[in-house]
Design an enzyme around this catalytic site. Structure first.
Site, PDB file in Angstrom:
ATOM      1  N   THR A 167       0.839  -1.199   0.000  1.00 11.38           N
ATOM      2  CA  THR A 167       0.000   0.000   0.000  1.00 11.38           C
ATOM      3  C   THR A 167       0.877   1.253   0.000  1.00 11.38           C
ATOM      4  O   THR A 167       0.643   2.191  -0.775  1.00 11.38           O
ATOM      5  CB  THR A 167      -0.919   0.002   1.236  1.00 11.38           C
ATOM      6  OG1 THR A 167      -1.845  -1.088   1.109  1.00 11.38           O
ATOM      7  CG2 THR A 167      -1.689   1.309   1.368  1.00 11.38           C
ATOM      8  N   ASN A 183      -5.836  -8.902  -7.896  1.00 19.75           N
ATOM      9  CA  ASN A 183      -6.025  -9.657  -6.661  1.00 19.75           C
ATOM     10  C   ASN A 183      -7.408 -10.290  -6.582  1.00 19.75           C
ATOM     11  O   ASN A 183      -7.579 -11.358  -6.000  1.00 19.75           O
ATOM     12  CB  ASN A 183      -5.791  -8.762  -5.440  1.00 19.75           C
ATOM     13  CG  ASN A 183      -6.557  -7.462  -5.509  1.00 19.75           C
ATOM     14  OD1 ASN A 183      -6.363  -6.665  -6.428  1.00 19.75           O
ATOM     15  ND2 ASN A 183      -7.445  -7.242  -4.557  1.00 19.75           N
ATOM     16  N   ALA A 204       5.822  -8.241   0.997  1.00 21.35           N
ATOM     17  CA  ALA A 204       6.377  -9.546   1.385  1.00 21.35           C
ATOM     18  C   ALA A 204       5.320 -10.553   1.848  1.00 21.35           C
ATOM     19  O   ALA A 204       5.492 -11.751   1.674  1.00 21.35           O
ATOM     20  CB  ALA A 204       7.432  -9.364   2.468  1.00 21.35           C
ATOM     21  N   HIS A 205       4.231 -10.083   2.471  1.00 18.24           N
ATOM     22  CA  HIS A 205       3.320 -11.071   3.066  1.00 18.24           C
ATOM     23  C   HIS A 205       2.487 -11.812   2.020  1.00 18.24           C
ATOM     24  O   HIS A 205       1.766 -12.746   2.353  1.00 18.24           O
ATOM     25  CB  HIS A 205       2.446 -10.445   4.154  1.00 18.24           C
ATOM     26  CG  HIS A 205       1.300  -9.610   3.676  1.00 18.24           C
ATOM     27  ND1 HIS A 205       0.033 -10.114   3.545  1.00 18.24           N
ATOM     28  CD2 HIS A 205       1.225  -8.314   3.322  1.00 18.24           C
ATOM     29  CE1 HIS A 205      -0.785  -9.144   3.133  1.00 18.24           C
ATOM     30  NE2 HIS A 205      -0.076  -8.044   2.989  1.00 18.24           N
ATOM     31  N   CYS A 262     -14.858  -5.885   1.579  1.00 18.21           N
ATOM     32  CA  CYS A 262     -16.059  -5.581   2.348  1.00 18.21           C
ATOM     33  C   CYS A 262     -16.472  -6.762   3.235  1.00 18.21           C
ATOM     34  O   CYS A 262     -16.816  -7.840   2.768  1.00 18.21           O
ATOM     35  CB  CYS A 262     -17.209  -5.239   1.404  1.00 18.21           C
ATOM     36  SG  CYS A 262     -18.692  -4.778   2.285  1.00 18.21           S
TER      37      CYS A 262
HETATM   38  C1  PLP Z   1      -2.322  -7.106  -1.050  1.00 17.88           C
HETATM   39  C2  PLP Z   1      -2.270  -6.135  -2.166  1.00 17.88           C
HETATM   40  C3  PLP Z   1      -1.931  -4.778  -1.963  1.00 17.88           C
HETATM   41  C4  PLP Z   1      -1.712  -4.161  -0.603  1.00 17.88           C
HETATM   42  O1  PLP Z   1      -0.905  -4.850   0.265  1.00 17.88           O
HETATM   43  P1  PLP Z   1      -0.821  -4.374   1.788  1.00 17.88           P
HETATM   44  O2  PLP Z   1      -0.061  -5.436   2.430  1.00 17.88           O
HETATM   45  O3  PLP Z   1      -2.235  -4.257   2.293  1.00 17.88           O
HETATM   46  O4  PLP Z   1      -0.158  -3.057   1.819  1.00 17.88           O
HETATM   47  C5  PLP Z   1      -1.863  -3.968  -3.072  1.00 17.88           C
HETATM   48  N1  PLP Z   1      -2.119  -4.419  -4.300  1.00 17.88           N
HETATM   49  C6  PLP Z   1      -2.460  -5.705  -4.539  1.00 17.88           C
HETATM   50  C7  PLP Z   1      -2.725  -6.145  -5.943  1.00 17.88           C
HETATM   51  C8  PLP Z   1      -2.554  -6.595  -3.484  1.00 17.88           C
HETATM   52  O5  PLP Z   1      -2.891  -7.858  -3.732  1.00 17.88           O
END
Ligand code: PLP
Length: 385
Positions: free
Chosen positions: A71, A153, A202-203, A327
């Site tokens: 983000t 996503n 990273a997560h 949501c």
């Molecule tokens: C998960 C995700 C983000 C944001 O990741 P954060 O860990 O919430 O900052 C941004 N873009 C995409 C496409 C994502 O899948």
């Protein structure tokens, strides 16, 4: 035992990555900006991590900024490139797509309403892909930047970044891509993709939460959005999160190394899901593209079913799935992304996202496929009575 099918939301931290991080929570506590040996060791760990990340992207270490997550990387890229291009050239147009993650779309909208930029949304097809043959028409003079999601996503669709990159490159417009979902499965060579900025977190690849990277091509001058000390070459102020940065590099390297084995295995499980669900669950369609999609991603719209109720029922049966959008509470809202694809609300309210990862087994997939038709039938009959 419950089965986790929400790897697009987040992934478990790899235990081997945790081991590499642990010393930096305890013995190696120095501040990388300090002069003494403890500080130097922390700084060395950061610079080694930066070099490892850079080489995996075919970039140089100076082109890598560590951030507090994807983000923040999206915010940093879009805000700083847009502002800099306006300062230097007077350019005020920001071009993106209607199917971006909120950290891109809301950032662009904020620049539009608070700073007077003009926002242009690129046309997409019904699978969420940018229509590249119309791209040129939307890159008028005065475009400050283009930002496009690499792999979506919510619906898993992969954009033709190389083609978009070629068009932007020819017009000397910086292209930023949000690659948060791409790192486990897709090519990330910044030269091949012809991108000028790239977001990673990273997560999403078995690393720690709260740490990200922004790649930014040499010569693309970034102005900080968070001011303070001169860390990260002045691009991102604040004491480095040393354990997380070390964890980023370790998990990223491992994810890239495992791609060759993980991508084909998950692709066949994904295809089994994609082929079975629309056949076994009446009035259900695949959302996103059939083949230009992430190896670990299956997503559907189930007509006349409330997605939150479906997710709760699946959870009770031991399956952690998602609708794909954030949501969680209150009145059910149809997914904005599915609406942007042209789906009616009675379809868009029934979003189901099933995402796979390292821990997914064939048996888990078969169990889910067996139970889903009954759960949907039960929900439909209780809604109609
Ligand atoms: C998960 C995700 C983000 C944001 O990741 P954060 O860990 O919430 O900052 C941004 N873009 C995409 C496409 C994502 O899948």
């Amino acid at each position: 035992m419950s089965a986790y099918f929400d790897y697009a939301a987040t992934t478990p931290l790899d235990p081997a990555v945790l081991q590499v991080m642990l010393p930096f929570f305890s013995d190696e506590y120095g501040n990388p900006s300090s002069i003494h040996h403890a500080g130097q060791r922390a700084e060395a760990a950061i610079e080694e991590s930066r070099a490892r990340v850079a080489s995996l992207l075919n970039a140089t270490p100076e082109e890598i900024t560590f951030t507090g997550g994807a983000t923040e990387s999206n915010n940093l890229a879009i805000r700083s490139i847009a502002r800099r291009r306006r300062e230097d050239h007077g350019y005020t147009r920001i071009v993106t797509t209607p199917v971006e993650h909120p950290s891109v779309l809301q950032t662009c909208r904020d620049l539009e309403s608070a700073e007077g930029f003009e926002l242009e949304l690129l046309p997409i097809d019904s699978t969420g892909r940018v229509l590249t043959d119309q791209l040129e028409d939307h890159l008028e003079d005065g475009t400050a930047l283009v930002s496009v999601v690499y792999a979506n996503n919510e619906i898993g669709t992969i954009n033709p970044i190389e083609m978009i990159g070629r068009v932007c490159h020819a017009r000397r417009i910086p292209l930023h891509i949000d690659s948060a979902q791409a790192a486990n499965h897709l090519d990330l060579d910044v030269d091949k993709l012809k991108v000028d900025a790239m977001t990673l977190g990273a997560h999403k690849f078995y690393g720690p939460k709260g740490v990200g990277v922004l790649y930014h091509r040499k010569g693309l001058l970034l102005s900080p959005i968070q001011t303070g000390g001169s860390q990260e070459f002045g691009t991102r102020a604040g004491t480095h999160n040393v354990p997380s940065i070390v964890g980023f590099a370790e998990s990223f390297e491992k994810a890239r190394a495992l791609q060759l084995e993980l991508t084909p295995r998950l692709t066949s499980l994904r295809d089994r899901i994609i082929d079975t669900i629309p056949r076994e669950v009446p009035d259900t369609i695949l959302t996103g593209h059939r083949s230009h999609r992430l190896a670990n991603h299956a997503s559907f719209a189930i007509h006349g079913v409330d997605s939150n109720q479906l997710l709760a029922a699946l959870d009770v049966s031991g399956f952690a799935c998602s609708s794909g959008s954030a949501c969680k509470t209150g009145n059910p809202e149809p997914s904005a992304i599915l609406m942007a694809l042209g789906l009616e609300p009675d379809w868009a309210l029934g979003a189901l996202r099933i995402t796979l990862g390292r821990g997914t087994t064939d048996a888990q997939v078969e169990d889910l496929l067996r139970i889903l038709p009954d759960i949907v039938a039960r929900l439909r009959s209780s809604q109609n009575s």
